[in-house]
Structures are given as C-alpha cells and as structure tokens.
Design a protein around this motif. Structure first.
Motif, PDB file in Angstrom:
ATOM      1  N   PRO A   1       0.834  -1.202   0.000  1.00 56.28           N
ATOM      2  CA  PRO A   1       0.000   0.000   0.000  1.00 56.28           C
ATOM      3  C   PRO A   1       0.870   1.254   0.000  1.00 56.28           C
ATOM      4  O   PRO A   1       1.994   1.243   0.488  1.00 56.28           O
ATOM      5  CB  PRO A   1      -0.795  -0.101   1.301  1.00 56.28           C
TER       6      PRO A   1
ATOM      7  N   SER B   1       0.180   3.994   1.613  1.00 56.08           N
ATOM      8  CA  SER B   1      -0.110   4.797   2.800  1.00 56.08           C
ATOM      9  C   SER B   1       0.266   4.035   4.051  1.00 56.08           C
ATOM     10  O   SER B   1       0.173   2.817   4.103  1.00 56.08           O
ATOM     11  CB  SER B   1      -1.606   5.123   2.833  1.00 56.08           C
TER      12      SER B   1
ATOM     13  N   ARG C   1      -1.455   4.220   6.573  1.00 54.43           N
ATOM     14  CA  ARG C   1      -2.751   3.972   7.191  1.00 54.43           C
ATOM     15  C   ARG C   1      -3.435   2.761   6.568  1.00 54.43           C
ATOM     16  O   ARG C   1      -4.638   2.608   6.631  1.00 54.43           O
ATOM     17  CB  ARG C   1      -3.644   5.207   7.055  1.00 54.43           C
ATOM     18  N   SER C   2      -2.662   1.907   5.936  1.00 53.91           N
ATOM     19  CA  SER C   2      -3.226   0.705   5.336  1.00 53.91           C
ATOM     20  C   SER C   2      -2.225  -0.439   5.454  1.00 53.91           C
ATOM     21  O   SER C   2      -1.066  -0.232   5.782  1.00 53.91           O
ATOM     22  CB  SER C   2      -3.598   0.951   3.871  1.00 53.91           C
ATOM     23  N   TYR C   3      -2.706  -1.637   5.199  1.00 51.83           N
ATOM     24  CA  TYR C   3      -1.859  -2.819   5.251  1.00 51.83           C
ATOM     25  C   TYR C   3      -2.391  -3.823   4.245  1.00 51.83           C
ATOM     26  O   TYR C   3      -3.414  -3.603   3.607  1.00 51.83           O
ATOM     27  CB  TYR C   3      -1.785  -3.400   6.667  1.00 51.83           C
TER      28      TYR C   3
ATOM     29  N   THR D   1      -5.507  -4.980  -0.172  1.00 56.86           N
ATOM     30  CA  THR D   1      -5.146  -3.806   0.608  1.00 56.86           C
ATOM     31  C   THR D   1      -6.308  -3.459   1.524  1.00 56.86           C
ATOM     32  O   THR D   1      -7.455  -3.398   1.096  1.00 56.86           O
ATOM     33  CB  THR D   1      -4.834  -2.613  -0.310  1.00 56.86           C
ATOM     34  N   VAL D   2      -6.004  -3.243   2.796  1.00 50.82           N
ATOM     35  CA  VAL D   2      -7.008  -2.895   3.791  1.00 50.82           C
ATOM     36  C   VAL D   2      -6.682  -1.486   4.294  1.00 50.82           C
ATOM     37  O   VAL D   2      -5.585  -1.243   4.793  1.00 50.82           O
ATOM     38  CB  VAL D   2      -6.994  -3.893   4.967  1.00 50.82           C
ATOM     39  N   ASN D   3      -7.612  -0.576   4.131  1.00 47.89           N
ATOM     40  CA  ASN D   3      -7.424   0.797   4.598  1.00 47.89           C
ATOM     41  C   ASN D   3      -7.919   0.919   6.029  1.00 47.89           C
ATOM     42  O   ASN D   3      -8.982   0.398   6.378  1.00 47.89           O
ATOM     43  CB  ASN D   3      -8.181   1.777   3.702  1.00 47.89           C
ATOM     44  N   ALA D   4      -7.153   1.606   6.856  1.00 45.86           N
ATOM     45  CA  ALA D   4      -7.505   1.778   8.261  1.00 45.86           C
ATOM     46  C   ALA D   4      -8.865   2.445   8.388  1.00 45.86           C
ATOM     47  O   ALA D   4      -9.195   3.373   7.648  1.00 45.86           O
ATOM     48  CB  ALA D   4      -6.443   2.622   8.955  1.00 45.86           C
TER      49      ALA D   4
ATOM     50  N   THR E   1     -13.290  -4.303   4.873  1.00 48.14           N
ATOM     51  CA  THR E   1     -12.812  -4.854   3.611  1.00 48.14           C
ATOM     52  C   THR E   1     -13.144  -6.338   3.559  1.00 48.14           C
ATOM     53  O   THR E   1     -12.914  -7.056   4.537  1.00 48.14           O
ATOM     54  CB  THR E   1     -11.284  -4.669   3.473  1.00 48.14           C
TER      55      THR E   1
ATOM     56  N   TRP F   1       1.837  -5.294   7.886  1.00 50.19           N
ATOM     57  CA  TRP F   1       2.048  -3.858   7.744  1.00 50.19           C
ATOM     58  C   TRP F   1       3.536  -3.631   7.612  1.00 50.19           C
ATOM     59  O   TRP F   1       4.319  -4.088   8.425  1.00 50.19           O
ATOM     60  CB  TRP F   1       1.491  -3.127   8.960  1.00 50.19           C
TER      61      TRP F   1
END
Length: 67
Positions: free
Chosen positions: A4, A6, A8-10, A28-31, A35, A53
């Motif tokens: 990712p 950012s 703020r994602s993992y 991709t998982v956004n905080a 998802t 992460w």
C-alpha cells in the motif's frame, strides 16, 4: 503482492487451512474501513487471516488469526 502507498493501510490475505497453506490473494485494507478478504465462504470453513504492515523503512508488523 504490492505494498500500500499509505501508512494507514496494510495488506491481508485468507488461508483456507484445510486445503492449503498459501494465501488465496492479497488485498489492501485501509484503516478505519471494512474490507472483504474472501466471499462465498461456506459455514464451518477453517481459515486464517494473515495481515502485514510494512513501512518499507525500519519496521514491520505481522499478525495471524485463526477462525
């Protein structure tokens, strides 16, 4: 697998442990957002979620949950 862009994602994947020890695919998982990591999973299916992460700098965090 692409990292990712950012901090703020993992990335995360699902491993269906009765069939394989490999990830199905990486997502991709956004905080702060829900998802879907896998769909159409039958009731009673055993699986693990692997979440990673990585800032690509100094540290990395990884977690595994079994369901």
């Amino acid at each position: 697998m692409s990292w990712p862009q950012s901090d703020r994602s993992y990335i995360a994947c699902v491993i269906f442990i009765d069939r394989t020890n490999a990830c199905n695919y990486w997502s991709t998982v956004n905080a702060g957002r829900w998802t879907n990591l896998a769909t159409s999973v039958r009731d009673g299916t055993r699986f693990r979620v692997l979440a990673v992460w990585d800032t690509r700098q100094y540290y990395r965090a990884m977690g595994r949950m079994e369901f």
